[in-house]
Design an enzyme around this catalytic site. Sequence first.
Site, PDB file in Angstrom:
ATOM      1  N   THR A 231       5.220  52.837  10.731  1.00  0.00           N
ATOM      2  CA  THR A 231       4.289  52.041   9.918  1.00  0.00           C
ATOM      3  C   THR A 231       4.705  52.104   8.453  1.00  0.00           C
ATOM      4  O   THR A 231       4.703  51.088   7.752  1.00  0.00           O
ATOM      5  CB  THR A 231       2.845  52.575  10.070  1.00  0.00           C
ATOM      6  OG1 THR A 231       2.503  52.517  11.457  1.00  0.00           O
ATOM      7  CG2 THR A 231       1.855  51.742   9.260  1.00  0.00           C
TER       8      THR A 231
ATOM      9  N   TRP B 127       7.899  50.095   7.960  1.00  0.00           N
ATOM     10  CA  TRP B 127       7.626  48.650   8.063  1.00  0.00           C
ATOM     11  C   TRP B 127       7.209  48.087   6.704  1.00  0.00           C
ATOM     12  O   TRP B 127       7.561  46.960   6.355  1.00  0.00           O
ATOM     13  CB  TRP B 127       6.509  48.414   9.088  1.00  0.00           C
ATOM     14  CG  TRP B 127       6.208  46.954   9.294  1.00  0.00           C
ATOM     15  CD1 TRP B 127       6.796  46.114  10.174  1.00  0.00           C
ATOM     16  CD2 TRP B 127       5.243  46.161   8.584  1.00  0.00           C
ATOM     17  NE1 TRP B 127       6.271  44.854  10.064  1.00  0.00           N
ATOM     18  CE2 TRP B 127       5.315  44.856   9.088  1.00  0.00           C
ATOM     19  CE3 TRP B 127       4.323  46.429   7.565  1.00  0.00           C
ATOM     20  CZ2 TRP B 127       4.505  43.822   8.631  1.00  0.00           C
ATOM     21  CZ3 TRP B 127       3.516  45.398   7.096  1.00  0.00           C
ATOM     22  CH2 TRP B 127       3.607  44.118   7.623  1.00  0.00           C
ATOM     23  N   HIS B 128       6.479  48.894   5.948  1.00  0.00           N
ATOM     24  CA  HIS B 128       5.975  48.392   4.670  1.00  0.00           C
ATOM     25  C   HIS B 128       7.043  48.269   3.597  1.00  0.00           C
ATOM     26  O   HIS B 128       6.840  47.546   2.621  1.00  0.00           O
ATOM     27  CB  HIS B 128       4.832  49.281   4.165  1.00  0.00           C
ATOM     28  CG  HIS B 128       3.530  48.955   4.827  1.00  0.00           C
ATOM     29  ND1 HIS B 128       3.176  49.473   6.045  1.00  0.00           N
ATOM     30  CD2 HIS B 128       2.522  48.136   4.452  1.00  0.00           C
ATOM     31  CE1 HIS B 128       1.991  48.992   6.386  1.00  0.00           C
ATOM     32  NE2 HIS B 128       1.571  48.175   5.444  1.00  0.00           N
ATOM     33  N   GLY B 129       8.132  48.945   3.757  1.00  0.00           N
ATOM     34  CA  GLY B 129       9.174  48.787   2.746  1.00  0.00           C
ATOM     35  C   GLY B 129      10.301  49.774   2.914  1.00  0.00           C
ATOM     36  O   GLY B 129      10.131  50.850   3.505  1.00  0.00           O
TER      37      GLY B 129
ATOM     38  N   PHE C 181       6.982  42.736   2.107  1.00  0.00           N
ATOM     39  CA  PHE C 181       7.073  43.578   3.303  1.00  0.00           C
ATOM     40  C   PHE C 181       7.657  42.860   4.495  1.00  0.00           C
ATOM     41  O   PHE C 181       7.407  41.804   4.806  1.00  0.00           O
ATOM     42  CB  PHE C 181       5.693  44.142   3.641  1.00  0.00           C
ATOM     43  CG  PHE C 181       5.148  44.946   2.511  1.00  0.00           C
ATOM     44  CD1 PHE C 181       5.972  45.799   1.814  1.00  0.00           C
ATOM     45  CD2 PHE C 181       3.853  44.801   2.095  1.00  0.00           C
ATOM     46  CE1 PHE C 181       5.501  46.518   0.750  1.00  0.00           C
ATOM     47  CE2 PHE C 181       3.363  45.519   1.035  1.00  0.00           C
ATOM     48  CZ  PHE C 181       4.183  46.372   0.362  1.00  0.00           C
TER      49      PHE C 181
END
Lengths: 396, 473
Positions: free
Chosen positions: B318, B321-323, B473
């Site tokens: 997670t 995934w955001h960066g 993102f």
Amino acid sequence: MQIKSKIGSLFVSVLFVAVLVVLFFATVFRQSEEFSFWENRNLTSFPAADTRSVMNGEYFTALEKYLSDHAAGRTTLIKLNTKIDLDVLKKPAVNGIVVEDDILLPVLDRLPASGDTVALKARAEAEIVSSHRDKVESYGGKYCYVAVPCQYVCFEDKYPTFLYNRSDYTEATSKAFFGDLESLGVDYIDMKKVIDGATDAEKLRLSSTVDNHFSIFGGYRTYREMIRVMNENGVGAPLYEEKDFDVKEVENPYLGSRGRKLFGYHPLGEKLYLMYPKETIPFTRTNGGIAVAPSVYTLPSDPYSFALYSVYMGGDIPETVVDTGREELPSVLIYGDSFTNAVESVAWVSFDKMYSLDMRYYGKMTVDEYIEQVRPDYVFCIRDYEVLIERGGNGE
Amino acid sequence: MVFTSITFLLFFLTAFLILYYAVPARFLRARNAVAFLFSIAFYACGGVGYLFLLLFSVAANYGFGAGIGRSRGKRAKKAFLAAAVVVNVGLLGVFKYAGFVTSSLASVISGFPVLKTALPIGISFYTFQGMSYVFDVYSGSVGWAKNPLTVGLYISLFPQLVAGPIVRYADIESEIGERSFSSRDFASGAVRFMFGLGKKAILANSVGEIADGIFNRAGAYPPTAPEAWLGAAAFALQIYLDFSSYSDMAIGLGQMIGFHFKENFDYPYDSLSVTEFWRRWHMSLSTWFRDYVYIPLGGNRKGPGRQIFNLMVVWTLTGIWHGANWTFILWGVYYGVLLIIEKFLIGKRLGMIPAPVRYVGTAVAVLIGWVLFRSASISEAWEYLRSMFGASGGSLGECVYYVKEYALELVAAVLASVVPWRRIAKKLSERPLPAPVASFLPYGAAALAFLVFGIGYMRMVSGSFTPFIYFQF
């Protein structure tokens, strides 16, 4: 919470699309504008497409910028937004301007006041100034650097306590820079000392509550200091006292750069003044080598328009020469940025020829080349405190 | 292209709605084609070059779905599934993470070549949608789409293309093939869209200025404790209002054209635990990871040890995934650890703690999380956290300015973030109210939406172009 009636929901739907359609047509068919007076900038022009910019998305970013600049009702909406921020929400800062009852000041970014950066930049800048001095002295001329305090430096104490007034940076940069000038033997005038020594009322008269630049009286005080230094260094020039001038108020409302950002919605009643020598001194003037009307003021064409700081010397002009034809007097070159304008509007009376360069716009020669060509008796560099050690912006 | 842009609002959306509804409702395929072509054009505005990547993703996932659907043997199906994972994760790996991985390696291996790739807008969102389609076809919960336009429209549908919510194929499949159109839905969607636009242009951007003002100078001028907390709180409001407003606009736009996307946020800042926060925050992403990673890994079915491992895998992913940055990884791990603590150490005792204490505890944990998320590097985050706990003194500093400058926006932002307006509206509409009140309320809401839209448009035109945070993102 849905609208249950079919007619009601149809009405909302049609209204929504209608709003979009109206805004679309209003944007497409609005009268084309190229310049935004209130923002003092050219509006974005329609972008040209090329394969690269279309492929990487830059074209569409530019298109959005163009459309944002040309959106329907843009100026009206920005004005409305400003009015709401000023009068309804009563924000302490609007459009980057700190709004006080008696003054408009810029919101300031923090700049590093400690560390090596200030020292390195100050030294580099002082060395550049010193090289100009060497150039002038190589043919027997004299050189002097004039530092003038911009508005936020004059009124550090007027900032609300919760806002940054940059006094730490001002102190650090001036201390480092003047120290370097002294160590390199460069003559300089620090006009902040004059302002600091003035009474509150005098300070208001010398500076401006609505603009970054000082008033013409501030310009006159700078001129006095320049003449004093010239005489001290053996280059005699007559000093015209304030009483030797007729002071005239410009009737048009004064729109300073701070007030301009607020669309003139927070007028403080400050006026612009002009100083005319009582003695008749004929002169000619050229801008970039082209003869223009012999005047050091450019007044608004009608009594209803705003008067801007560009009244002085006609604003920022790359090269101006004022020639009084009195060869017994010294010639001077004054270079720097827009702070020179108010000084030059009164200083010309004391010289044979006054050359003026705005180095942000003048590109034909370097300062050294110009000095070599003209060989003035005295050269003054006038810079404001914000750019003492900076090259960008007004420091170009 | 962002929804709060003149290009989108006045040109793209206007043209789209007119052309979409110019096609009679009985020609649904033609309407779908209009929606698909506009979606392609929408994406192309971010750079035509990136469009090929999106089209490749559509084509590849359509092919994998078809491969799985047509294969009889389990082995072949598995092979297509594995290929889908490799291709999709590979796309993310190359375009999103290659630069980060190579630069991280270069920091320990001198001379290691650093790859520089531009991040295609929305790649994380559409890649996850593409994968979810293939996973669902593999699991048999949906049939494979015979028409490539169906997959194309599902993945590229512009309302949710670049910033979610992450729509499941199962949720939208039937509406692609058959959907109804009503002025009620359109009006309701328009109202939702207008509120969303106002939320972004008026509130998110204003609180964003506070957050940017404090965070951007934190490296050179560490904030005092009150400034640091204000900055973290402002960022918390900004990211919620920014992202949820985008979801509002996406859901509203979807509704206007006959699609019904699931909610993505359920007032997460009302949560009394971190677990609850993540049940309410970016729900489409949480459920994606739950269904496609956590459960297939065994979930909680293989004992506490394995469950802890599974949770850490999910939360690390997670974060990633955001960066592509260590701060995001740390942010993910941080939540993984917090959730494990809540589940295994505190457990049912959490309910015995008074609600206000739980609320404050959750809020502090979330704010710390946002500091990790917002900071450019772990060291910057550490310094910021130190400031929050008094390392740079406790004077009010510029807090007074920010509070005076943004007083109204701050109050409105807090109210918009914590008051469960949708639930209140739902309850009101279910209650037997006097007829004039019951009929007035929806019109009042619509009128308010137009007002908010007007102010939002004014702010939008007045302000500079502000891309949505979640685009990266």
